[in-house]
Design a protein around this motif. Structure first.
Motif, PDB file in Angstrom:
ATOM      1  N   GLY A  12       0.802  -1.215   0.000  1.00  0.00           N
ATOM      2  CA  GLY A  12       0.000   0.000   0.000  1.00  0.00           C
ATOM      3  C   GLY A  12       0.836   1.266   0.000  1.00  0.00           C
ATOM      4  O   GLY A  12       1.802   1.408  -0.750  1.00  0.00           O
ATOM      5  N   ALA A  13       0.473   2.219   0.874  1.00  0.00           N
ATOM      6  CA  ALA A  13       1.130   3.518   0.920  1.00  0.00           C
ATOM      7  C   ALA A  13       2.564   3.441   1.433  1.00  0.00           C
ATOM      8  O   ALA A  13       3.287   4.425   1.378  1.00  0.00           O
ATOM      9  CB  ALA A  13       0.314   4.472   1.797  1.00  0.00           C
ATOM     10  N   GLY A  14       2.978   2.284   1.903  1.00  0.00           N
ATOM     11  CA  GLY A  14       4.336   2.151   2.428  1.00  0.00           C
ATOM     12  C   GLY A  14       5.322   1.591   1.428  1.00  0.00           C
ATOM     13  O   GLY A  14       6.485   1.317   1.786  1.00  0.00           O
ATOM     14  N   ALA A  15       4.931   1.423   0.144  1.00  0.00           N
ATOM     15  CA  ALA A  15       5.835   0.819  -0.834  1.00  0.00           C
ATOM     16  C   ALA A  15       5.522   1.331  -2.226  1.00  0.00           C
ATOM     17  O   ALA A  15       4.420   1.803  -2.511  1.00  0.00           O
ATOM     18  CB  ALA A  15       5.725  -0.708  -0.795  1.00  0.00           C
ATOM     19  N   LEU A  16       6.495   1.221  -3.100  1.00  0.00           N
ATOM     20  CA  LEU A  16       6.351   1.548  -4.515  1.00  0.00           C
ATOM     21  C   LEU A  16       6.729   0.346  -5.353  1.00  0.00           C
ATOM     22  O   LEU A  16       7.665  -0.387  -5.027  1.00  0.00           O
ATOM     23  CB  LEU A  16       7.261   2.728  -4.898  1.00  0.00           C
ATOM     24  N   VAL A  17       5.989   0.155  -6.437  1.00  0.00           N
ATOM     25  CA  VAL A  17       6.324  -0.880  -7.415  1.00  0.00           C
ATOM     26  C   VAL A  17       6.998  -0.178  -8.588  1.00  0.00           C
ATOM     27  O   VAL A  17       6.453   0.794  -9.133  1.00  0.00           O
ATOM     28  CB  VAL A  17       5.074  -1.651  -7.882  1.00  0.00           C
ATOM     29  N   VAL A  18       8.176  -0.660  -8.968  1.00  0.00           N
ATOM     30  CA  VAL A  18       9.015   0.026  -9.951  1.00  0.00           C
ATOM     31  C   VAL A  18       9.197  -0.864 -11.174  1.00  0.00           C
ATOM     32  O   VAL A  18       9.521  -2.050 -11.062  1.00  0.00           O
ATOM     33  CB  VAL A  18      10.401   0.368  -9.351  1.00  0.00           C
ATOM     34  N   LEU A  19       8.995  -0.267 -12.355  1.00  0.00           N
ATOM     35  CA  LEU A  19       9.209  -0.968 -13.617  1.00  0.00           C
ATOM     36  C   LEU A  19      10.534  -0.487 -14.211  1.00  0.00           C
ATOM     37  O   LEU A  19      10.720   0.713 -14.423  1.00  0.00           O
ATOM     38  CB  LEU A  19       8.060  -0.700 -14.589  1.00  0.00           C
ATOM     39  N   LEU A  20      11.435  -1.435 -14.480  1.00  0.00           N
ATOM     40  CA  LEU A  20      12.748  -1.101 -15.007  1.00  0.00           C
ATOM     41  C   LEU A  20      12.818  -1.389 -16.509  1.00  0.00           C
ATOM     42  O   LEU A  20      12.066  -2.224 -17.022  1.00  0.00           O
ATOM     43  CB  LEU A  20      13.830  -1.921 -14.299  1.00  0.00           C
TER      44      LEU A  20
END
Length: 220
Positions: free
Chosen positions: A206-214
């Protein structure tokens, strides 16, 4: 009777003389054999000296001794490591702000110019499998910046496409402000290998993480 005694004494003397002669003969033979052996030894010694020629004794001075030093260890590329560290820190600036970039929104989503909105939509829906994650809980700002840069670099080398960065919600920080949360967004936007990122789904932090696309790499 006297005549018989005289004859016996004469015979004894004759036998003694014969024994002495035998002893002298044996002694002469022994001396001759010894002389022959000594002559043979001298002849072999002369042959050896003549075959090797002139010789000189080895000098025992320390300066003439060969010194076998151990192999020197390989040099540690300290300057190269320091340069890499400096480049890593300089590449993520705290002066940068994501607010100056386009394609960002109030939902903490970001897509680099040229990346279609469909890509960002798939990222929000969780279409990509998260292949690795970095948890920044407990990190100070400088530590988090360094760890994030190294994590992205290693993920790129491994050919990973989708990763998660857990920055926390800031509930334990001063004034309950999510300082690290905003810093991570700004740092990610500065890395060319980051195509897009968005806030993780509730199940993924949720608000405590980011999903990153490389970006895809040659290895991938």
């Amino acid at each position: 009777m006297a005549v018989m005694a005289t004859m016996k004494d004469f015979a004894a003397l004759k036998g003694l003389r014969r024994d002495l002669q035998e002893q002298e003969k044996a002694r002469a033979l022994a001396l001759a054999e010894r002389a022959r052996q000594e002559a043979a030894i001298r002849e072999e010694a002369n042959l050896f000296r003549n075959s090797i020629g002139q010789i000189a004794p080895l000098r025992s001075k320390a300066i003439d001794k060969a010194l076998h030093l151990p192999d020197a260890p390989l040099p540690i590329p300290r300057q190269h490591l320091a340069d890499e560290q400096a480049a890593l820190l300089e590449s993520l600036s705290d002066e940068f702000t994501i607010d100056t970039l386009m394609d960002s929104d109030e939902n903490l989503s970001f897509a680099r110019p040229g990346v279609g909105m469909d890509v960002l939509s798939k990222l929000r829906r969780g279409n990509w499998v998260i292949q690795a994650q970095l948890d920044l809980h407990g990190y100070r700002r400088d530590q988090a910046r360094e760890a994030l840069g190294e994590f992205l670099r290693q993920s790129r080398r491994r050919g990973l496409r989708c990763v998660r960065v857990i920055h926390g919600k800031g509930l334990g920080s001063v004034n309950k402000e999510p300082v690290l949360k905003h810093k991570v967004r700004n740092w990610l936007a500065q890395k060319d290998e980051v195509m897009a990122f968005c806030q993780a789904r509730a199940a993924d932090g949720g608000a405590g993480a980011l999903v990153v696309l490389l970006k895809s790499s040659e290895r991938a």
